[in-house]
Design an enzyme around this catalytic site. Structure first.
Site, PDB file in Angstrom:
ATOM      1  N   ARG A  58     -11.680   2.400  -9.075  1.00  8.93           N
ATOM      2  CA  ARG A  58     -10.756   3.540  -9.272  1.00  8.93           C
ATOM      3  C   ARG A  58     -10.981   4.160 -10.662  1.00  8.93           C
ATOM      4  NH1 ARG A  58      -5.074   2.703  -6.164  1.00  8.93           N
ATOM      5  NH2 ARG A  58      -6.071   2.165  -4.204  1.00  8.93           N
TER       6      ARG A  58
ATOM      7  N   SER B 134      -8.411  -5.010   4.966  1.00 13.19           N
ATOM      8  CA  SER B 134      -8.973  -4.637   3.665  1.00 13.19           C
ATOM      9  C   SER B 134      -9.397  -5.827   2.812  1.00 13.19           C
ATOM     10  CB  SER B 134      -7.991  -3.751   2.891  1.00 13.19           C
ATOM     11  OG  SER B 134      -7.747  -2.565   3.602  1.00 13.19           O
TER      12      SER B 134
ATOM     13  N   GLU C 241     -12.243  -4.369  -5.072  1.00 18.32           N
ATOM     14  CA  GLU C 241     -12.732  -2.994  -4.914  1.00 18.32           C
ATOM     15  C   GLU C 241     -11.945  -2.002  -5.784  1.00 18.32           C
ATOM     16  OE1 GLU C 241     -12.031  -5.096  -2.270  1.00 18.32           O
ATOM     17  OE2 GLU C 241     -14.142  -5.576  -1.958  1.00 18.32           O
ATOM     18  N   ASN C 242     -10.728  -2.376  -6.199  1.00 21.49           N
ATOM     19  CA  ASN C 242      -9.904  -1.465  -7.013  1.00 21.49           C
ATOM     20  C   ASN C 242     -10.518  -1.172  -8.391  1.00 21.49           C
ATOM     21  OD1 ASN C 242      -6.655  -2.667  -5.797  1.00 21.49           O
ATOM     22  ND2 ASN C 242      -7.879  -0.931  -5.121  1.00 21.49           N
TER      23      ASN C 242
ATOM     24  N   ASP D 115       0.833  -1.203   0.000  1.00 23.88           N
ATOM     25  CA  ASP D 115       0.000   0.000   0.000  1.00 23.88           C
ATOM     26  C   ASP D 115       0.871   1.259   0.000  1.00 23.88           C
ATOM     27  OD1 ASP D 115      -2.303   1.450   0.016  1.00 23.88           O
ATOM     28  OD2 ASP D 115      -2.800   1.079   2.115  1.00 23.88           O
TER      29      ASP D 115
ATOM     30  N   ARG E 180      -5.311  -2.063   8.589  1.00 25.64           N
ATOM     31  CA  ARG E 180      -6.528  -2.795   8.207  1.00 25.64           C
ATOM     32  C   ARG E 180      -6.131  -4.030   7.417  1.00 25.64           C
ATOM     33  NH1 ARG E 180      -8.048   2.512   6.758  1.00 25.64           N
ATOM     34  NH2 ARG E 180      -7.201   2.224   4.680  1.00 25.64           N
TER      35      ARG E 180
ATOM     36  N   HIS F 106       2.896   3.438  -8.847  1.00 21.64           N
ATOM     37  CA  HIS F 106       2.720   1.998  -9.119  1.00 21.64           C
ATOM     38  C   HIS F 106       3.959   1.434  -9.838  1.00 21.64           C
ATOM     39  CE1 HIS F 106      -1.272   2.204  -7.571  1.00 21.64           C
ATOM     40  NE2 HIS F 106      -1.750   2.919  -8.557  1.00 21.64           N
TER      41      HIS F 106
HETATM   42  C1  FPP Z   1      -1.879   0.227  -3.345  1.00 17.50           C
HETATM   43  O1  FPP Z   1      -1.415   1.551  -3.390  1.00 17.50           O
HETATM   44  C2  FPP Z   1      -1.369  -0.535  -4.460  1.00 17.50           C
HETATM   45  C3  FPP Z   1      -2.138  -1.041  -5.480  1.00 17.50           C
HETATM   46  C4  FPP Z   1      -3.587  -0.873  -5.547  1.00 17.50           C
HETATM   47  C5  FPP Z   1      -1.531  -1.764  -6.589  1.00 17.50           C
HETATM   48  C6  FPP Z   1      -0.319  -2.559  -6.276  1.00 17.50           C
HETATM   49  C7  FPP Z   1       0.463  -2.689  -7.525  1.00 17.50           C
HETATM   50  C8  FPP Z   1       1.808  -2.689  -7.616  1.00 17.50           C
HETATM   51  C9  FPP Z   1       2.696  -2.663  -6.427  1.00 17.50           C
HETATM   52  C10 FPP Z   1       2.526  -2.685  -8.910  1.00 17.50           C
HETATM   53  C11 FPP Z   1       2.220  -3.786  -9.838  1.00 17.50           C
HETATM   54  C12 FPP Z   1       2.108  -5.119  -9.216  1.00 17.50           C
HETATM   55  C13 FPP Z   1       2.847  -6.190  -9.571  1.00 17.50           C
HETATM   56  C14 FPP Z   1       2.597  -7.503  -8.939  1.00 17.50           C
HETATM   57  C15 FPP Z   1       3.895  -6.068 -10.561  1.00 17.50           C
HETATM   58  P1  FPP Z   1      -2.484   2.715  -3.492  1.00 17.50           P
HETATM   59  O2  FPP Z   1      -2.626   3.114  -4.914  1.00 17.50           O
HETATM   60  O3  FPP Z   1      -3.764   2.292  -2.839  1.00 17.50           O
HETATM   61  O4  FPP Z   1      -1.791   3.827  -2.672  1.00 17.50           O
HETATM   62  P2  FPP Z   1      -2.527   4.986  -1.860  1.00 17.50           P
HETATM   63  O5  FPP Z   1      -3.296   4.311  -0.761  1.00 17.50           O
HETATM   64  O6  FPP Z   1      -1.376   5.802  -1.357  1.00 17.50           O
HETATM   65  O7  FPP Z   1      -3.399   5.719  -2.822  1.00 17.50           O
END
Ligand code: FPP
Length: 251
Positions: A69, A194, A65-66, A18, A192, A35
Site C-alpha cells: 500500500r 485472502s 500483502e499490505n 475489511d 474471500r 482505520h
Molecule cells: C482492511 O480495510 C483493514 C486493514 C488493512 C487494517 C485493519 C486495521 C484496523 C482495523 C485498525 C488497527 C488495528 C488494530 C488491531 C488496532 P481496507 O483498508 O482494506 O478497506 P478497503 O478494502 O475498503 O480499502
C-alpha cells in the site's frame, strides 16, 4: 439483540476486518480515518468477545500483502497499531486478556516490535481470552516457513520424516498451541479468505457481511454469533452421526 446460547459460542473466533478504506471514501474522508474508526470497533469486539467467554480471538490486522500500500498509509497503520497497543494494555489487564502475535515480525518496524514485546510480556500471566494479532501475516508464507523449520529439524535429527502428521505440522505453524478457529467473520462484502489462516480454516464456519468494519456494531457481532449457533458442524460426518453422538454425550 440476538439471544445467545452461552454453551454454543465459538472457542476461537477469527475476523478479517475489511472495509475501513471504503467506509472513509464513502464519506470523503482520508483512508486512515477509516482505520482509526476501525480501531474503535476492535476495542468493542475485543471487550465483548472476552466478556462473552470466547477463549481465542484472532484479528487480521495487517497482511504480508499490505506492505505494497502507499507508504503513507502503511506508516499511519503502524502508528495506529502502536498507539492502540499502548493505550489498550490497561484494558487488557482489567479483562484478563493475553496478547499474542502471528506473522513475520522481522518485517515490522523496531518500535512496533518493542511495543508488542512489552504488551506480550505485561499480559503474559493473564488467564482469560488470548487476543492474537496477525501482523505482516500471510497463510502461504506461514506454511512455507513452517515447512522450512520442519525440514531443518529433520536434517538435524530432531524429527523423523515418518513422524510428520497433521498434528506435528500444526505445531510448526505460528498458531502452534492455538485451536483452529470455529468461526470466521469477514466484513465489507468480500467473499474471500485472502491468504488468512489457510491451514487452520479447514473446517471453520464462514460468515460474510456487507457491513464495513467501522460500522460493525455489538448487534452485528451478536447476529453473527447467533448465525454460528444455528449451524451444524459435521467435520465430514453425516448429520445422523452427529445427532447420535450428541444424544450419547448427553446421556
Ligand atoms: C482492511 O480495510 C483493514 C486493514 C488493512 C487494517 C485493519 C486495521 C484496523 C482495523 C485498525 C488497527 C488495528 C488494530 C488491531 C488496532 P481496507 O483498508 O482494506 O478497506 P478497503 O478494502 O475498503 O480499502
Amino acid at each position: 439483540m440476538e439471544p445467545l446460547d452461552q454453551g454454543k459460542l465459538p472457542t476461537h473466533l477469527a475476523i478479517i476486518m475489511d472495509g475501513n478504506g471504503r467506509w472513509a471514501q464513502q464519506r470523503m474522508l482520508k483512508r486512515i480515518v477509516g482505520h482509526q474508526r476501525g480501531a474503535e470497533t476492535v476495542k468493542m469486539v475485543v471487550e465483548q468477545s472476552s466478556q462473552l467467554g470466547i477463549k481465542y480471538l484472532t484479528l487480521f490486522a495487517f497482511s504480508s500483502e499490505n506492505w505494497s500500500r502507499p507508504a503513507i498509509e502503511v506508516r499511519a497503520l503502524m502508528t495506529l497499531l502502536k498507539k492502540y497497543i499502548r493505550h489498550e494494555t490497561a484494558r487488557m489487564m482489567r479483562n484478563n486478556i493475553r496478547y499474542n502475535v502471528i506473522g513475520n515480525r522481522s518485517e515490522l518496524p523496531d518500535d512496533v516490535n518493542q511495543t508488542l514485546d512489552e504488551a506480550i510480556q505485561e499480559t503474559a500471566a493473564n488467564t482469560g481470552m488470548v487476543l492474537t494479532l496477525a501482523l505482516s501475516y500471510g497463510g502461504r508464507q506461514e506454511i512455507s516457513m513452517a515447512a522450512a523449520r520442519l525440514a531443518r529439524d529433520i536434517t538435524a535429527g530432531v524429527l523423523k520424516h515418518e513422524d510428520v502428521t497433521v498434528d506435528t505440522f500444526s505445531g510448526y505453524l505460528d498458531t502452534g498451541g492455538l485451536p483452529d478457529p470455529d468461526f470466521l467473520i469477514r466484513t465489507s462484502g468480500e467473499m474471500r479468505i485472502s491468504n488468512f489462516l489457510l491451514w487452520q480454516l479447514a473446517y471453520t464456519e464462514l460468515y460474510f457481511t456487507d457491513i464495513n468494519w467501522p460500522d460493525f456494531t455489538i448487534n452485528e457481532l451478536h447476529k453473527a454469533l447467533a448465525d454460528f449457533q444455528s449451524r451444524e458442524r459435521r467435520f465430514g460426518k453425516t448429520s445422523d452421526q452427529i445427532i447420535s453422538t450428541k444424544a450419547y454425550a448427553s446421556r
